[in-house]
Design a protein around this motif. Structure first.
Motif, PDB file in Angstrom:
ATOM      1  N   ASP A   1      27.340 -57.979   2.344  1.00 44.21           N
ATOM      2  CA  ASP A   1      28.352 -57.955   1.248  1.00 44.21           C
ATOM      3  C   ASP A   1      28.082 -56.647   0.469  1.00 44.21           C
ATOM      4  O   ASP A   1      27.369 -55.763   1.496  1.00 44.21           O
ATOM      5  CB  ASP A   1      27.578 -58.939   0.181  1.00 44.21           C
ATOM      6  CG  ASP A   1      26.315 -58.920  -0.038  1.00 44.21           C
ATOM      7  OD1 ASP A   1      25.645 -57.874   0.145  1.00 44.21           O
ATOM      8  OD2 ASP A   1      25.665 -59.976  -0.557  1.00 44.21           O
ATOM      9  N   ALA A   2      28.770 -56.290  -0.585  1.00 41.87           N
ATOM     10  CA  ALA A   2      28.657 -54.926  -1.139  1.00 41.87           C
ATOM     11  C   ALA A   2      29.394 -54.024  -0.312  1.00 41.87           C
ATOM     12  O   ALA A   2      29.177 -52.944   0.154  1.00 41.87           O
ATOM     13  CB  ALA A   2      27.523 -54.345  -1.580  1.00 41.87           C
ATOM     14  N   ILE A   3      30.431 -54.569   0.504  1.00 42.70           N
ATOM     15  CA  ILE A   3      31.304 -53.715   1.376  1.00 42.70           C
ATOM     16  C   ILE A   3      32.208 -52.617   0.416  1.00 42.70           C
ATOM     17  O   ILE A   3      33.043 -53.090  -0.118  1.00 42.70           O
ATOM     18  CB  ILE A   3      32.021 -54.636   2.275  1.00 42.70           C
ATOM     19  CG1 ILE A   3      31.577 -55.704   3.254  1.00 42.70           C
ATOM     20  CG2 ILE A   3      33.127 -53.755   3.095  1.00 42.70           C
ATOM     21  CD1 ILE A   3      31.951 -56.564   4.006  1.00 42.70           C
ATOM     22  N   ALA A   4      32.141 -51.512   0.888  1.00 44.35           N
ATOM     23  CA  ALA A   4      32.692 -50.354   0.254  1.00 44.35           C
ATOM     24  C   ALA A   4      32.909 -49.137   1.119  1.00 44.35           C
ATOM     25  O   ALA A   4      31.640 -48.770   1.861  1.00 44.35           O
ATOM     26  CB  ALA A   4      32.310 -50.038  -1.166  1.00 44.35           C
ATOM     27  N   GLY A   5      33.935 -48.691   1.390  1.00 48.85           N
ATOM     28  CA  GLY A   5      34.137 -47.591   2.179  1.00 48.85           C
ATOM     29  C   GLY A   5      33.741 -47.921   3.780  1.00 48.85           C
ATOM     30  O   GLY A   5      33.160 -46.818   4.388  1.00 48.85           O
TER      31      GLY A   5
END
Length: 324
Positions: free
Chosen positions: A148-152
């Motif tokens: 999770d916390a997927i970014a960039g």
């Protein structure tokens, strides 16, 4: 602004910028203890700093009760080098984490997995967001890995295996499945961090071929003084300061409101290392009486194997694990 403090998901905190920025440290400390900078029901904080020790000013913020340092490893995966399907044990089914898990009346889903599903941003919405895999054994979710916390183009990995299902390769399988899926779907990399003393996680990371990056220090802090003592004792235990750990835990356990039950387990570890075998068994039995099931017969407990009561203790632990 020259400094900033961020509280995320209740316990997780980040502190960055210029240390000792005017009266910032004192004001921040007051806001933390007054529960203005953190949720009013917060019991503990997990803190990451940049610079790492906040220039030595953490004691100022926390009014002399210094947060407990914990060394952590940082791994990165940009390529899966492990065939999890080939080593999958018979009867184990690896499934994606989805809302259908909650609707399956023939499947026992741990509360932690239920909470993960309910807190994720989306399981069916547009875009590539949070995801995970579970290992199902019989009618129960035995192990799970989530990203999770997927970014960039980068996500963060976490995994857990229920104690009674450990040492069967389930955690390795679901972790590899999650890494494989994310990279196949376009993630550039997946981050994974674990405590320096978490032998099982370290072995899993090395087995999967993850690349170790820059390690870091994470700090923990409990608002309750006795619980904070137990955290500090755990730090002593990790550092090999067994006498200091044992003495601090004995003091914490003697208080009218004792620390969490895991402190009993740590006290047993410290006493076993000191050769105080009777006291170590006493603490382990008390931990089991309190509902503790996170037990592994590790090297530090080998000295107890010939002690009277060891066999009975193992039977009680296995019974507890079967009921949880």
């Amino acid at each position: 602004p020259r400094a900033g403090f961020v509280n995320h998901n209740d316990a997780w905190c980040f502190l960055a910028g210029e240390p000792a920025a005017g009266t910032f440290n004192q004001d921040l400390g007051q806001a933390i203890f007054d529960r203005r900078a953190v949720p009013p029901d917060s019991r503990s904080l997990i803190l990451t700093c940049q610079p790492e020790d906040w220039g030595g000013h953490l004691p100022t913020i926390f009014a002399g009760r210094v947060p407990v340092p914990m060394q952590r490893r940082h791994y990165v995966c940009s390529e899966v080098q492990f065939d999890w399907r080939a080593g999958l044990a018979e009867g184990v089914n690896v499934r994606p984490v989805e809302e259908g898990l909650l609707r399956d009346r023939n499947l026992r889903v741990p509360d932690d997995v239920v909470e993960i599903i309910r807190n994720w941003r989306s399981l069916s919405g547009p875009g590539f967001q949070d995801y995970g895999f579970v290992a199902v054994l019989g009618d129960e979710v035995a192990s799970w890995a989530t990203v999770d916390a997927i970014a960039g183009g980068v996500g963060d990995l976490g995994f857990f295996t229920q104690p009674r299902y450990r040492r069967r390769g389930l955690g390795t399988a679901v972790t590899a499945a999650a890494l494989e899926h994310g990279l196949d779907q376009g993630l550039a990399a997946v981050n994974w961090t674990c405590a320096e003393d978490n032998v099982a996680s370290v072995r899993t990371a090395e087995k999967l071929g993850l690349q170790r990056q820059a390690d870091y220090t994470l700090y923990t802090f409990a608002f309750d003084e006795v619980e904070h003592m137990a955290m500090l004792a755990y730090h002593y235990l990790v550092e090999g300061q067994h006498l200091e750990a044992a003495e601090m835990l004995e003091e914490a356990l003697s208080r009218p409101e004792p620390p969490p039950i895991w402190a009993r387990y740590d006290a047993a570890r410290a006493r076993a290392a000191l050769g105080d075998l009777a006291r170590a068994l006493e603490h382990l039995n008390a931990a089991v009486d309190g509902g503790w099931t996170e037990f592994e017969d590790t090297e530090e407990f080998e000295v107890l194997h010939d002690e009277p009561g060891w066999g009975d203790l193992l039977r009680r632990i296995r019974q507890r694990q079967g009921q949880s």
